[in-house]
Design a protein around this motif. Structure first.
Motif, PDB file in Angstrom:
ATOM      1  N   ARG A 193      -7.136   0.863   2.640  1.00  0.00           N
ATOM      2  CA  ARG A 193      -6.599  -0.623   2.330  1.00  0.00           C
ATOM      3  C   ARG A 193      -5.328  -0.609   2.969  1.00  0.00           C
ATOM      4  N   GLU A 209      -3.959  -2.894   6.087  1.00  0.00           N
ATOM      5  CA  GLU A 209      -2.884  -3.915   5.875  1.00  0.00           C
ATOM      6  C   GLU A 209      -1.607  -3.495   6.457  1.00  0.00           C
ATOM      7  N   GLY A 210      -1.435  -2.190   6.641  1.00  0.00           N
ATOM      8  CA  GLY A 210      -0.196  -1.858   7.563  1.00  0.00           C
ATOM      9  C   GLY A 210      -0.232  -1.345   8.842  1.00  0.00           C
ATOM     10  N   ASP A 217       7.905  -4.311  -3.784  1.00  0.00           N
ATOM     11  CA  ASP A 217       8.199  -5.335  -2.711  1.00  0.00           C
ATOM     12  C   ASP A 217       9.631  -4.781  -2.144  1.00  0.00           C
ATOM     13  N   THR A 248       8.597   1.404   0.926  1.00  0.00           N
ATOM     14  CA  THR A 248       7.827   1.718   2.343  1.00  0.00           C
ATOM     15  C   THR A 248       6.920   2.936   1.949  1.00  0.00           C
ATOM     16  N   TRP A 280       2.827   1.559   5.218  1.00  0.00           N
ATOM     17  CA  TRP A 280       2.546   0.080   4.654  1.00  0.00           C
ATOM     18  C   TRP A 280       3.630  -0.053   3.871  1.00  0.00           C
ATOM     19  N   LYS A 335       7.314  -2.551   2.775  1.00  0.00           N
ATOM     20  CA  LYS A 335       8.589  -3.492   3.326  1.00  0.00           C
ATOM     21  C   LYS A 335       8.890  -3.094   4.963  1.00  0.00           C
ATOM     22  N   LYS A 364       4.634  -3.452  10.293  1.00  0.00           N
ATOM     23  CA  LYS A 364       4.046  -4.702  10.759  1.00  0.00           C
ATOM     24  C   LYS A 364       2.265  -4.589  10.056  1.00  0.00           C
ATOM     25  N   LYS A 365       1.745  -5.867   9.828  1.00  0.00           N
ATOM     26  CA  LYS A 365       0.605  -5.942   9.058  1.00  0.00           C
ATOM     27  C   LYS A 365      -0.320  -5.874  10.270  1.00  0.00           C
ATOM     28  N   GLY A 366      -1.534  -5.054   9.675  1.00  0.00           N
ATOM     29  CA  GLY A 366      -2.904  -4.927  10.578  1.00  0.00           C
ATOM     30  C   GLY A 366      -2.475  -4.237  11.949  1.00  0.00           C
ATOM     31  N   HIS A 367      -1.573  -3.323  12.012  1.00  0.00           N
ATOM     32  CA  HIS A 367      -0.988  -3.010  13.343  1.00  0.00           C
ATOM     33  C   HIS A 367      -1.799  -1.781  13.731  1.00  0.00           C
ATOM     34  N   GLU A 381       8.601  -4.176  11.761  1.00  0.00           N
ATOM     35  CA  GLU A 381       8.905  -5.615  12.453  1.00  0.00           C
ATOM     36  C   GLU A 381      10.602  -5.195  12.753  1.00  0.00           C
TER      37      GLU A 381
END
Length: 301
Positions: free
Chosen positions: A47, A51-52, A222, A225, A254, A256, A259-262, A300
């Motif tokens: 997961r 996600e990360g 939140d 990292t 994954w 803070k 990039k999501k799904g990278h 990001e």
């Protein structure tokens, strides 16, 4: 009008000095050949990778041994610089001679809380006075000699995770390393890719889940990292050779700023890049002698 002008002048400087994240957690799956980890069925790991940001063709050092590899992971330099070329606890050799990420983080900000939770007592070589708030191997250690009866101590991932989780809930460390040994243990005993090793990776994943729950309960989800990686892979019953099965490791981040799904495109990520990335995330200056570089592609802008 002087004070507002001064504040306006300082704001950009303060913003530039702010860390990219408030907490960094590094997880190492000892013996984590990416092929077998993906085959094992590890829902928590899978997961976070999905996600990360992730790659399954990062590389460890050569020779790909546990203590030298983890030392590179946590010092940012190759074996030729850190000098730890042995793979058992050797008390007379003392601690690593180059700075660790914990030492550098403390130097940049003495209030930074640091922790190691490990399944192998040989990580004692990474304990340097004043650099760790805790080194825990089924119990806290300090600079006193390790009893001879404990020099081959091995702690299962579930116990490592329980102790790490309790500490995270209470202390909320800024920089925390968590070592999960079971995959390596069963790789050497039974073989890499064996049903027993795949079950061991599942146990490590359950341990990861315990720590993730603690991070959430501590209110750190939140502001944290995570980096998930390994010290080496393996094949048959060993992992010392310069072949892809031994040197390829996963590298997942994954949380803070990630990039999501990278899928990370860079093909030359090294284990000492983990150290560089952790310090970069915390806005700790990297020493000029570092071999590692931050994996900026995973984050990001």
């Amino acid at each position: 009008m002087i004070r507002p002008l001064v504040c306006l002048f300082l704001l950009p400087l303060l913003a530039a000095a702010a860390p990219r994240t408030e907490h960094v957690f590094i997880f190492s799956f000892d013996g984590g050949n990416p092929t077998y980890m993906q085959k094992a069925g590890m829902p928590n790991f899978q997961r976070l990778a999905a996600e990360g940001a992730h790659t399954f063709v990062a590389n460890t050092i050569i020779p790909s041994k546990t203590l030298p590899s983890h030392t590179s992971m946590l010092t940012g330099v190759d074996i030729s610089k850190h000098g730890i070329d042995w793979n058992v606890l050797m008390p007379l050799k003392g601690p690593v001679k180059v700075p660790t990420i914990f030492e550098l983080a403390k130097k940049a900000n003495p209030a930074t809380s640091t922790a190691i939770f490990c399944g192998k007592i040989k990580f004692r070589h990474l304990w340097k006075p004043g650099t760790l708030d805790i080194l825990d191997c089924d119990g806290p250690y300090d600079d006193t000699p390790v009893p001879a009866t404990e020099e081959a101590k091995l702690v299962p991932a579930g116990t490592v995770a329980e102790r790490a989780a309790a500490y995270i809930l209470e202390k909320k460390p800024v920089l925390c390393f968590i070592h999960l040994p079971d995959g390596d243990t069963f790789g050497h005993k039974i073989g890499w890719g064996s049903p027993e090793q795949l079950k061991a990776f599942q146990d490590c994943d359950a341990a990861l889940g315990k720590v993730l729950e603690a991070i959430d309960k501590a209110g750190l989800k939140d502001s944290s990292t995570l980096i998930l990686t390994a010290d080496h892979g393996g094949r048959e019953k060993n992992h010392f050779w310069p072949v892809s099965e031994d040197i390829h490791i996963p590298w997942v981040t994954w949380g803070k700023g990630v990039k999501k799904g990278h899928a990370i495109e860079k093909k030359t990520i090294m284990t000492y890049d983990t150290a560089a990335t952790a310090l970069w995330l915390l806005d700790v200056p990297l020493p000029p002698e570092f071999d590692g570089e931050p994996v900026e592609e995973a984050f990001e802008k």
